[in-house]
Design a protein around this motif. Structure first.
Motif, PDB file in Angstrom:
ATOM      1  N   ARG A  30       0.837  -1.194   0.000  1.00  0.00           N
ATOM      2  CA  ARG A  30       0.000   0.000   0.000  1.00  0.00           C
ATOM      3  C   ARG A  30       0.869   1.239   0.000  1.00  0.00           C
ATOM      4  N   ILE A  31       0.513   2.189  -0.854  1.00  0.00           N
ATOM      5  CA  ILE A  31       1.207   3.476  -0.860  1.00  0.00           C
ATOM      6  C   ILE A  31       0.566   4.363   0.201  1.00  0.00           C
ATOM      7  N   ILE A  32       1.375   4.876   1.098  1.00  0.00           N
ATOM      8  CA  ILE A  32       0.864   5.571   2.271  1.00  0.00           C
ATOM      9  C   ILE A  32       0.453   7.004   1.971  1.00  0.00           C
ATOM     10  N   SER A  33       1.250   7.716   1.179  1.00  0.00           N
ATOM     11  CA  SER A  33       0.992   9.138   1.010  1.00  0.00           C
ATOM     12  C   SER A  33       1.427   9.594  -0.376  1.00  0.00           C
ATOM     13  N   GLY A  34       1.056  10.831  -0.695  1.00  0.00           N
ATOM     14  CA  GLY A  34       1.480  11.417  -1.960  1.00  0.00           C
ATOM     15  C   GLY A  34       0.448  11.266  -3.067  1.00  0.00           C
ATOM     16  N   LYS A  48      19.413   7.918  12.384  1.00  0.00           N
ATOM     17  CA  LYS A  48      18.280   7.283  13.050  1.00  0.00           C
ATOM     18  C   LYS A  48      18.504   5.780  13.084  1.00  0.00           C
ATOM     19  N   GLU A  49      17.959   5.144  14.120  1.00  0.00           N
ATOM     20  CA  GLU A  49      18.080   3.687  14.243  1.00  0.00           C
ATOM     21  C   GLU A  49      16.905   3.167  15.060  1.00  0.00           C
ATOM     22  N   LYS A  50      16.212   2.138  14.535  1.00  0.00           N
ATOM     23  CA  LYS A  50      15.080   1.553  15.246  1.00  0.00           C
ATOM     24  C   LYS A  50      15.003   0.060  14.947  1.00  0.00           C
ATOM     25  N   GLN A  51      14.196  -0.630  15.754  1.00  0.00           N
ATOM     26  CA  GLN A  51      13.912  -2.035  15.521  1.00  0.00           C
ATOM     27  C   GLN A  51      12.410  -2.246  15.518  1.00  0.00           C
ATOM     28  N   GLY A  56      10.054  -5.842  15.397  1.00  0.00           N
ATOM     29  CA  GLY A  56      10.021  -7.290  15.216  1.00  0.00           C
ATOM     30  C   GLY A  56      11.413  -7.845  15.002  1.00  0.00           C
ATOM     31  N   GLN A  57      11.598  -8.555  13.905  1.00  0.00           N
ATOM     32  CA  GLN A  57      12.892  -9.171  13.608  1.00  0.00           C
ATOM     33  C   GLN A  57      13.770  -8.298  12.715  1.00  0.00           C
ATOM     34  N   VAL A  58      13.389  -7.030  12.568  1.00  0.00           N
ATOM     35  CA  VAL A  58      14.065  -6.141  11.625  1.00  0.00           C
ATOM     36  C   VAL A  58      14.720  -4.969  12.353  1.00  0.00           C
ATOM     37  N   SER A  59      15.928  -4.628  11.924  1.00  0.00           N
ATOM     38  CA  SER A  59      16.566  -3.373  12.329  1.00  0.00           C
ATOM     39  C   SER A  59      16.626  -2.465  11.114  1.00  0.00           C
ATOM     40  N   TYR A  60      16.387  -1.175  11.326  1.00  0.00           N
ATOM     41  CA  TYR A  60      16.489  -0.254  10.205  1.00  0.00           C
ATOM     42  C   TYR A  60      17.163   1.043  10.647  1.00  0.00           C
ATOM     43  N   ARG A  61      17.975   1.582   9.729  1.00  0.00           N
ATOM     44  CA  ARG A  61      18.842   2.701  10.054  1.00  0.00           C
ATOM     45  C   ARG A  61      18.878   3.688   8.896  1.00  0.00           C
ATOM     46  N   LEU A  62      19.082   4.939   9.239  1.00  0.00           N
ATOM     47  CA  LEU A  62      19.233   5.985   8.238  1.00  0.00           C
ATOM     48  C   LEU A  62      20.587   6.656   8.443  1.00  0.00           C
ATOM     49  N   VAL A 121       7.111   0.275   9.474  1.00  0.00           N
ATOM     50  CA  VAL A 121       8.499   0.697   9.237  1.00  0.00           C
ATOM     51  C   VAL A 121       8.556   1.743   8.128  1.00  0.00           C
ATOM     52  N   LYS A 122       7.791   1.499   7.068  1.00  0.00           N
ATOM     53  CA  LYS A 122       7.795   2.434   5.934  1.00  0.00           C
ATOM     54  C   LYS A 122       7.329   3.823   6.358  1.00  0.00           C
ATOM     55  N   GLU A 123       6.292   3.858   7.184  1.00  0.00           N
ATOM     56  CA  GLU A 123       5.772   5.152   7.636  1.00  0.00           C
ATOM     57  C   GLU A 123       6.814   5.892   8.472  1.00  0.00           C
ATOM     58  N   THR A 124       7.502   5.164   9.345  1.00  0.00           N
ATOM     59  CA  THR A 124       8.561   5.789  10.143  1.00  0.00           C
ATOM     60  C   THR A 124       9.675   6.324   9.259  1.00  0.00           C
ATOM     61  N   LEU A 125      10.117   5.505   8.311  1.00  0.00           N
ATOM     62  CA  LEU A 125      11.184   5.937   7.400  1.00  0.00           C
ATOM     63  C   LEU A 125      10.805   7.206   6.660  1.00  0.00           C
ATOM     64  N   PHE A 126       9.604   7.233   6.086  1.00  0.00           N
ATOM     65  CA  PHE A 126       9.240   8.392   5.270  1.00  0.00           C
ATOM     66  C   PHE A 126       8.896   9.613   6.124  1.00  0.00           C
ATOM     67  N   ASN A 127       8.608   9.410   7.405  1.00  0.00           N
ATOM     68  CA  ASN A 127       8.544  10.555   8.309  1.00  0.00           C
ATOM     69  C   ASN A 127       9.936  11.158   8.494  1.00  0.00           C
ATOM     70  N   TRP A 128      10.944  10.285   8.549  1.00  0.00           N
ATOM     71  CA  TRP A 128      12.316  10.766   8.696  1.00  0.00           C
ATOM     72  C   TRP A 128      12.771  11.580   7.488  1.00  0.00           C
ATOM     73  N   ILE A 129      12.403  11.139   6.295  1.00  0.00           N
ATOM     74  CA  ILE A 129      13.003  11.710   5.086  1.00  0.00           C
ATOM     75  C   ILE A 129      12.006  12.483   4.225  1.00  0.00           C
ATOM     76  N   ALA A 130      10.824  12.787   4.776  1.00  0.00           N
ATOM     77  CA  ALA A 130       9.757  13.416   3.976  1.00  0.00           C
ATOM     78  C   ALA A 130      10.219  14.670   3.253  1.00  0.00           C
ATOM     79  N   GLN A 131      11.020  15.487   3.918  1.00  0.00           N
ATOM     80  CA  GLN A 131      11.441  16.752   3.311  1.00  0.00           C
ATOM     81  C   GLN A 131      12.515  16.564   2.241  1.00  0.00           C
ATOM     82  N   ASP A 132      13.132  15.403   2.223  1.00  0.00           N
ATOM     83  CA  ASP A 132      14.244  15.163   1.299  1.00  0.00           C
ATOM     84  C   ASP A 132      13.831  14.468   0.012  1.00  0.00           C
TER      85      ASP A 132
END
Length: 199
Positions: free
Chosen positions: A20-24, A182-185, A187-193, A46-57
């Motif tokens: 699902r595409i969240i925004s735009g 940024k760094e978060k976890q 479930g079984q996933v770690s994700y970083r910016l 996770v996708k929503e968190t990521l795109f909150n981080w980079i929305a302006q970029d």
């Protein structure tokens, strides 16, 4: 005669059947995903968190989705007005579905390449502003991708690099000029910016 109990269908909040595409521009659109072994779309959370981080970029940026898979990250970036999104996907059937989704969206800012990502990055290319790296788990691909991105000038001076891995993975030694923002976890996933600065 006793009635047999109805079996409840198995449910999965992030079914491999669609993303699902969240925004735009295409907010709320659901796109089919080819159900290939090992395909693991980034969850909406996770996708929503990521795109909150980079929305302006994202607007007017050039984005590279190194292991596109479902295309969830690349389609999200394109929906949010990235000027160019390049998706790399080695599985032919998965790639065909990505191309069908591009056509269905009438997206003019997405290119899909059916190619091994390491082979694609093994030659010099035009630099990208945002790079998504979500490799298949437990295949040791991350370090090779990082080396190729740097050695072959695929990154702009202040590029943002998103990395999603299995939680237990110990990251390889990262370039000194990549700063962890940024760094978060989940479930079984770690994700970083990371943000790059010109060495």
């Amino acid at each position: 005669m006793a009635r047999r109990p109805h079996k409840k269908p198995a449910t999965n909040a992030n079914s491999l059947g669609q993303v699902r595409i969240i925004s735009g521009l295409w907010r709320g659109r659901k796109l089919p995903v080819h159900d290939a072994q090992g395909l693991r779309p980034t969850t909406d959370r996770v996708k929503e968190t990521l795109f909150n981080w980079i929305a302006q970029d994202i607007p007017q940026s050039r984005c590279l989705d190194v292991f596109a898979g479902s295309g969830g990250l690349g389609f999200e970036a394109a929906s949010r007005q990235a000027s160019q999104v390049t998706m790399l996907e080695m599985n032919r059937q998965v790639c065909q579905q990505l191309s069908k989704n591009v056509t269905a969206l009438k997206a003019e800012n997405i290119d899909v390449h059916n190619i091994d990502s390491l082979a694609y990055l093994d030659k010099p290319g035009e630099a990208y502003d945002v790079v998504f790296i979500d490799p298949p788990f437990r295949q040791g691909l991350l370090e090779e991708v990082i080396h190729r991105l740097e050695d072959n000038h695929w990154l702009t001076p202040q590029a943002l690099i998103y990395i999603e891995t299995e939680k237990e993975l110990v990251l390889p030694i990262m370039p000194n000029h990549w700063q962890l923002l940024k760094e978060k976890q989940a479930g079984q996933v770690s994700y970083r910016l990371f943000e790059r600065s010109e060495p």
